[in-house]
Design a protein around this motif. Sequence first.
Motif, PDB file in Angstrom:
ATOM      1  N   UNK A  35      30.470  -4.642   0.983  1.00  0.00           N
ATOM      2  CA  UNK A  35      31.379  -3.536   1.255  1.00  0.00           C
ATOM      3  C   UNK A  35      31.002  -2.264   0.501  1.00  0.00           C
ATOM      4  N   UNK A  37      29.500   1.039   0.263  1.00  0.00           N
ATOM      5  CA  UNK A  37      29.015   2.027   1.225  1.00  0.00           C
ATOM      6  C   UNK A  37      29.517   3.386   0.764  1.00  0.00           C
ATOM      7  N   UNK A  39      31.500   6.498   1.805  1.00  0.00           N
ATOM      8  CA  UNK A  39      32.447   6.868   2.858  1.00  0.00           C
ATOM      9  C   UNK A  39      32.792   8.341   2.697  1.00  0.00           C
ATOM     10  N   UNK A 205      28.802   3.335  11.091  1.00  0.00           N
ATOM     11  CA  UNK A 205      27.986   3.204   9.884  1.00  0.00           C
ATOM     12  C   UNK A 205      26.526   3.504  10.207  1.00  0.00           C
ATOM     13  N   UNK A 235      18.065   0.299   1.680  1.00  0.00           N
ATOM     14  CA  UNK A 235      19.137   0.805   2.550  1.00  0.00           C
ATOM     15  C   UNK A 235      20.526   0.358   2.104  1.00  0.00           C
ATOM     16  N   UNK A 236      21.464   1.308   2.157  1.00  0.00           N
ATOM     17  CA  UNK A 236      22.889   1.017   2.037  1.00  0.00           C
ATOM     18  C   UNK A 236      23.558   1.653   3.253  1.00  0.00           C
ATOM     19  N   UNK A 237      24.896   1.631   3.260  1.00  0.00           N
ATOM     20  CA  UNK A 237      25.585   2.185   4.429  1.00  0.00           C
ATOM     21  C   UNK A 237      26.338   3.475   4.110  1.00  0.00           C
ATOM     22  N   UNK A 239      29.160   6.303   6.078  1.00  0.00           N
ATOM     23  CA  UNK A 239      30.043   6.486   7.232  1.00  0.00           C
ATOM     24  C   UNK A 239      30.939   7.689   7.047  1.00  0.00           C
TER      25      UNK A 239
END
Lengths: 276, 238
Positions: A35, A37, A39, A205, A235-237, A239
């Motif tokens: 989780x 990420x 944001x 994402x 890599x990460x996310x 959004x």
Amino acid sequence: MRMRKSGHRAGLLLFIGMLFPGTMGLPVAGWAQESVAVRATLIADAVPDDPTASAWNAIAPSEFPLSPQVHWPTRILQVTVQSVKARAIHNGKDVAIMLEYADPTEDPDDAAAVEFMVGEKKAHFAHGQPMAQVEGGPVNIWFWKNKDGKAVDMTAKGFGTLKAQDDQDVKAKGAYANGEWKVVFTRPVTTANNETDTQFKPGDFVNISFAVWDGKKEAGGDLKEKGSQKAISSWWYFRLDPAPNYTPYGYAALAIALAAGFQFVVIRKLKKGSST
Amino acid sequence: MKGPLIKPLVLTGGVYVVLKFVLPLFTAPLPSSLIFLYIALTVTGVLIFTTLSEQAMEGVFGPVFRFLSGEGVGGAMQTARLGLLVLFPLLVGWQTYSSTVPSDHPPAENRTIHPAPPGEFAGLSNPIPNTPENVMAGKGYYAAYCSPCHGAKFDGKGPAAGGFSPPPANFVDPGTIAMLQESYLFWRIKTGGVGLSTEGMPWKSAMPRWEVELKDEQIWKIIMGEYDGAHQKPRTWE
């Protein structure tokens, strides 16, 4: 005592429904997912392009550890910056990402970058280098260097292919204080260059990675970190938060009304059944 | 009147206890979805059995229906009944909300940690004799090229490991090299992360493509040094 058949059936149905929420198409089991990420918080005002803007204080940062770049030559085995904190804000039109990291010295060659995949194809985090069994896509890199005081919007698809784009859509601003860099990148949420720029869609994402260079000059005059010698992440996310969506509340209200109505009908039938 | 209702409840509870707690004493634990399925089957069986005769049905469902309809129910039971009647619609509403609300989590990643190697690597055997000198040489190469990420203790906790997701493999863990053949390690070291198939998510792997910098002989020696250092044995086909 005898119950009427319809009362029976309805009662049975309610009984099963109460026993097994799962039979009503509801989730039974879930498990935790990765989780961490970045944001981007949705705001109504213009996004802050200044690292010292107060708007950033309201945003919770996500922290990502960095590694020395040991993936391809020329490697480096020790780097100055061990982790980077990232915050992001968007207003549906523009997006701003702030990197924040500890660096004991302010140097002209200090630099930082964020990288994104472009389009649907997966790209390797190392400049979108070719993969043996997967057809990869390009990466979009936003690069900032202290002495240039601006961002360079770049594209790469494999080592040695990194180049500045013709359309420069990214702006950047750095601020150094108390042994810490804060660097803000801003760009429109979407651009006209689908082939080379990552395009953001609120709610979706996308992959993001980070790179930081400590541009300190060593005793011999060489820069401590430069080129492929840098601190990196894989890599990460990332959004952009979507606009609030109230329809699930509507569905929930409808479901409550239906369940209550169903209950009412069943109990009335049960009562009627048992009274005969 | 309570007897007939108690039996199915005890039976269902018993089946759950056996599946959840007793069975794992003898074999691998069952996934919760399978336990759910078995419980559903048990309940279905009970329902079919109890609805075979009117009398059995009344015995089992009579108390339930009277509780639901509120007939002759008073005191604490009446409070429990009202609570249930309020809770049930709320539960349905909450479940509906949680199944329709857009996910706030990044997409789930079902990365295969050990995808199948390409045909040309399957079944290769280590051509380097397993002598103390060669193992020592392998450990030397390991220290120079591999230990920054995989660690001097072969535990995947090298000083350069922190920024990478997925993390570098821990060779001491019995789930890594101990269950792989030497040919598999040769493939992974030689072609690196970018050599993985799609299910291995090559775009995320920081494993270098060592074929660019090392000779095959060095790679085979590294493999020997790795097994020796991690106190593991390669998997073989008996």
